[in-house]
Design a protein around this motif. Structure first.
Motif, PDB file in Angstrom:
ATOM      1  N   THR A   1      26.916  30.098  16.720  1.00 56.96           N
ATOM      2  CA  THR A   1      27.968  29.195  16.263  1.00 56.96           C
ATOM      3  C   THR A   1      27.892  27.850  16.966  1.00 56.96           C
ATOM      4  OG1 THR A   1      29.384  31.086  15.825  1.00 56.96           O
ATOM      5  CG2 THR A   1      30.446  28.941  15.982  1.00 56.96           C
TER       6      THR A   1
ATOM      7  N   ASP B   1      29.582  26.714  12.338  1.00 55.43           N
ATOM      8  CA  ASP B   1      30.218  27.871  11.717  1.00 55.43           C
ATOM      9  C   ASP B   1      29.627  28.193  10.347  1.00 55.43           C
ATOM     10  OD1 ASP B   1      31.930  28.285  13.829  1.00 55.43           O
ATOM     11  OD2 ASP B   1      33.527  27.035  12.982  1.00 55.43           O
ATOM     12  N   ALA B   2      29.378  27.169   9.549  1.00 58.46           N
ATOM     13  CA  ALA B   2      28.889  27.403   8.189  1.00 58.46           C
ATOM     14  C   ALA B   2      27.488  28.018   8.194  1.00 58.46           C
ATOM     15  CB  ALA B   2      28.888  26.097   7.409  1.00 58.46           C
ATOM     16  N   ALA B   3      26.585  27.450   8.990  1.00 56.35           N
ATOM     17  CA  ALA B   3      25.207  27.959   9.011  1.00 56.35           C
ATOM     18  C   ALA B   3      25.129  29.349   9.632  1.00 56.35           C
ATOM     19  CB  ALA B   3      24.305  26.997   9.781  1.00 56.35           C
TER      20      ALA B   3
ATOM     21  N   GLY C   1      27.522  31.501   9.590  1.00 56.71           N
ATOM     22  CA  GLY C   1      28.138  32.403   8.609  1.00 56.71           C
ATOM     23  C   GLY C   1      27.165  32.775   7.505  1.00 56.71           C
ATOM     24  N   LEU C   2      26.336  31.835   7.089  1.00 55.29           N
ATOM     25  CA  LEU C   2      25.324  32.133   6.067  1.00 55.29           C
ATOM     26  C   LEU C   2      24.228  33.042   6.620  1.00 55.29           C
ATOM     27  CD1 LEU C   2      24.923  28.683   4.314  1.00 55.29           C
ATOM     28  CD2 LEU C   2      25.979  30.743   3.388  1.00 55.29           C
TER      29      LEU C   2
END
Length: 160
Positions: A40, A45-47, A49-50
């Protein structure tokens, strides 16, 4: 409910990482939290999470981390940034990446401690000696406060 056919399942990759120094006992959940925090902070957070990183198991000085296919290089970089797990200073070094856990288990070599462990005095400080295969020797300072680890090879010890 029927399981999805293999062609419709999400493709995964598994990363085998070695826990350094040898002999450190860490909890799988604590390793998971450290890996998530590292991913993280490094990827966002987005990457992360993917990528969906998850610790599959942690045993024998090795960790297997699962992630989505195509993100294994990012997660391997994030594993290199892990420095502590539950107040224990460790490092995670990537050994191999594969599509199956079975292939990674073949790459895991058991870590055997060699005889010759003992105690040595360098200057005014006493160190505990731990010998490992591949000519690796760790020196851990004795004491309660300000412990530090020194890493030598047998070649370094022979120079003295």
């Amino acid at each position: 409910m029927r399981p999805r056919p293999p062609a419709m399942r999400t493709k995964r990759r598994y990363i085998l990482a070695r826990i350094l120094p040898y002999g450190v006992q860490v909890d799988q959940k604590q390793v998971y939290l450290a890996v998530i925090e590292a991913a993280t902070s490094l990827l966002g957070d987005a990457a992360s999470g993917l990528a969906q990183p998850a610790v599959v198991f942690c045993e024998g000085g090795y960790v297997v981390v699962r992630c989505r296919r195509g993100t294994e290089k990012d997660i391997a970089v994030a594993l290199a940034t892990v420095t502590t797990v539950a107040d224990e200073r460790i490092a995670l070094r990537t050994v191999a990446t594969s599509g199956t856990i079975h292939a990674l288990r073949r790459r895991m070599r058991p870590i055997q401690h060699l005889s010759g462990d003992g105690e040595v005095k360098i200057g005014e400080t006493y160190f505990a000696v731990y010998r490992y295969p591949r000519q690796k020797v760790d020196l851990v300072e004795k004491g309660i406060k300000h412990q530090k680890s020194l890493f030598f090879t047998e070649g370094d010890l022979e120079e003295r």
